[in-house]
Design a protein around this motif. Structure first.
Motif, short mmCIF file in Angstrom:
data_model
loop_
_atom_site.label_atom_id
_atom_site.label_comp_id
_atom_site.label_asym_id
_atom_site.label_seq_id
_atom_site.Cartn_x
_atom_site.Cartn_y
_atom_site.Cartn_z
N GLY A 34 0.83 -1.19 0.00
CA GLY A 34 0.00 0.00 0.00
C GLY A 34 0.86 1.24 0.00
N ILE A 35 0.50 2.21 -0.83
CA ILE A 35 1.21 3.48 -0.81
C ILE A 35 0.19 4.62 -0.82
CG2 ILE A 35 3.18 2.51 -2.04
CD1 ILE A 35 2.35 4.26 -4.47
N LEU A 36 0.61 5.76 -0.29
CA LEU A 36 -0.16 7.00 -0.36
C LEU A 36 0.59 7.99 -1.23
CD1 LEU A 36 -1.28 7.55 3.36
CD2 LEU A 36 -2.46 6.29 1.54
N ASP A 74 5.73 21.16 -6.25
CA ASP A 74 6.63 20.71 -7.32
C ASP A 74 7.52 19.55 -6.86
OD1 ASP A 74 8.08 22.27 -5.62
OD2 ASP A 74 9.06 23.46 -7.17
N LEU A 75 7.20 18.98 -5.72
CA LEU A 75 7.85 17.77 -5.26
C LEU A 75 6.88 16.59 -5.41
CD1 LEU A 75 9.48 19.03 -1.94
CD2 LEU A 75 10.64 18.64 -4.12
N ARG A 76 7.41 15.41 -5.60
CA ARG A 76 6.61 14.20 -5.56
C ARG A 76 6.81 13.53 -4.21
NH1 ARG A 76 7.20 8.60 -9.16
NH2 ARG A 76 5.17 7.71 -8.56
N VAL A 77 5.72 13.23 -3.52
CA VAL A 77 5.84 12.62 -2.19
C VAL A 77 5.05 11.32 -2.15
CG1 VAL A 77 6.32 14.78 -0.98
CG2 VAL A 77 3.97 14.07 -1.30
N ILE A 78 5.65 10.32 -1.52
CA ILE A 78 5.08 8.98 -1.44
C ILE A 78 5.28 8.46 -0.02
CG2 ILE A 78 5.23 6.60 -2.33
CD1 ILE A 78 6.68 7.86 -4.81
N ALA A 79 4.27 7.83 0.53
CA ALA A 79 4.39 7.16 1.82
C ALA A 79 4.06 5.69 1.62
CB ALA A 79 3.47 7.78 2.86
N VAL A 80 4.92 4.81 2.13
CA VAL A 80 4.80 3.38 1.88
C VAL A 80 4.41 2.65 3.16
CG1 VAL A 80 6.05 1.31 1.11
CG2 VAL A 80 6.56 3.54 0.08
N ASP A 81 3.45 1.73 3.04
CA ASP A 81 3.10 0.83 4.14
C ASP A 81 4.09 -0.33 4.17
OD1 ASP A 81 0.77 2.07 5.19
OD2 ASP A 81 -0.45 1.19 3.58
N LEU A 82 4.74 -0.55 5.30
CA LEU A 82 5.60 -1.71 5.46
C LEU A 82 4.76 -2.98 5.57
CD1 LEU A 82 8.11 -0.22 8.05
CD2 LEU A 82 8.41 -0.40 5.56
N ARG A 83 5.38 -4.13 5.32
CA ARG A 83 4.63 -5.38 5.41
C ARG A 83 4.04 -5.54 6.82
NH1 ARG A 83 8.25 -10.56 4.61
NH2 ARG A 83 8.81 -9.44 2.69
N GLY A 84 2.78 -5.98 6.86
CA GLY A 84 2.10 -6.17 8.14
C GLY A 84 1.48 -4.90 8.70
N PHE A 85 1.49 -3.81 7.93
CA PHE A 85 0.91 -2.55 8.37
C PHE A 85 0.11 -1.93 7.23
CE2 PHE A 85 4.89 -3.12 10.70
CZ PHE A 85 4.48 -2.98 12.02
#
Length: 367
Positions: free
Chosen positions: A20-22, A60-71
């Protein structure tokens, strides 16, 4: 999952897991790596915790938040603790590779700080922002110099998890009826005692995405002949930070050293030289009986260990900024979002597309 206006969620299918990513709805998916920031959450949380920080950054920035496995929305795959935090960092690399990103600026909170330090050992990075990071020597069971107290790391790992807290995570408890309720733990441990978040319901929701399936949080444990009678097993999140499995102090030896921003609050009770989550410190405080004393089971000097390693990093040619927020707990990005944002932009040497900076970047503590 509750998404803030402007944030989107999706699943990225990688060779290792479905993650999952935001993202921000308006970001340019083709932005260059040097204008891409990737956020990595800590233990008992998810990418949801980063939404305010994501929305506050320049467009003008690209931002991504990643869910670690199990979260969050990522697969609940077991964690091989004998690899330290490599399962998480390799997953992160798989996500970025699938997204076409060879590198990026990485931001890691708490356990996520350990994940991105491990990432930097194995893969190219542009910069590291370590927010309240786990010590480079793991969580618990070490002396100031990182040497292990016992051969089995007694008192560290999954055996230190509160069983009622784990049960309440599994039951999706949203109340504050007990000190072990996730909401109560958030208030008492994630933030300073006098801080109140209008988004508390969202942060509790994020905590409750934590998988308690076998191999996830907290993990297994073994009996030990050493005080307090348990040692880490070989699977699960907490065991992955046991010092026999996790040690990233070798970042000092990196040939190409990314710039590092170390951000922390001076009222953090999770990552501290006197952590209230350190079994040895709890023994010293009388919370756990029959503590054998400082000679045998001293509290881990987590902050001092991090400073020692980062000082050595500087001496070896790296660049580090330490930023300490007064009256702030474990989550500066929630408690001091504007200053956290400014410090992050300073770390990545942000300049708006099309010209020089148009806004002041002010640090409470500069280089």
């Amino acid at each position: 999952m509750t998404l803030f206006d402007g944030i989107t969620a999706r699943i990225v299918e990688t060779p290792r897991l479905n993650a999952g990513i935001l993202e921000r709805a308006t970001d340019d998916a083709n932005a260059s790596a040097d204008r891409t920031i990737v956020f990595v959450h800590g233990n008992v949380s998810s990418a949801e915790f980063w939404q305010v920080a994501m929305l506050a950054l320049p467009r003008d920035l690209r931002v991504i938040a990643v869910d670690l496995r199990g979260f969050g929305n990522s697969d609940s795959l077991p964690v091989d603790a004998t690899r330290g935090l490599r399962d998480f960092s390799d997953d992160l690399h798989s996500v970025l590779e699938t997204l076409g990103l060879e590198t990026a600026h990485l931001v890691g909170w708490s356990m996520g700080g350990g994940v991105i330090m491990q990432y930097a050992l194995d893969y190219p990075t542009l910069s590291l922002t370590l927010e309240s990071p786990v010590s480079p020597y793991g969580f618990g069971g070490t002396r100031r110099d990182g040497s292990r107290l016992t051969d089995d790391d007694a008192g560290t790992g999954a055996g230190g998890a509160n069983p009622d807290f784990v049960a309440r995570l599994e039951a999706k408890d949203t109340t504050d009826e007990a000190p072990t309720s996730p909401r109560s733990v958030f208030r008492a441990s994630y933030i300073a005692t006098d801080f109140h978040s209008v988004n508390e319901d969202h942060w509790v929701e994020s905590m409750l995405t934590t998988s308690t399936a076998e191999g996830n949080y907290p993990g297994d444990m073994k009996a030990s002949d050493n005080w307090p009678g348990f040692a880490p097993g070989e699977i699960g999140v907490l065991n992955a930070m046991a010092p026999q499995y996790f040690n990233v102090s070798s970042i000092v030896d990196l040939e190409n050293k990314p710039g590092i921003l170390w951000v922390r609050g001076d009222e953090d009770i999770i990552v501290s030289d006197n952590s209230l989550f350190d079994i040895n410190n709890l023994g010293k405080l009388g919370v756990i009986p029959e503590w054998p004393g400082d000679d045998v089971a001293p509290a881990q000097e987590m902050v001092s260990q991090t400073r020692d390693v980062l000082n050595a990093y500087v001496e070896a040619g790296g660049h580090v900024t330490e930023l300490v927020f007064e009256g702030v707990g474990h989550a500066p990005h929630l408690e001091e979002p504007e200053d956290f944002r400014a410090a992050l932009l300073h770390r990545i040497a942000y300049v708006p597309v099309g010209g020089p900076p148009t806004e002041a970047i002010v640090l409470k503590s500069a280089d």
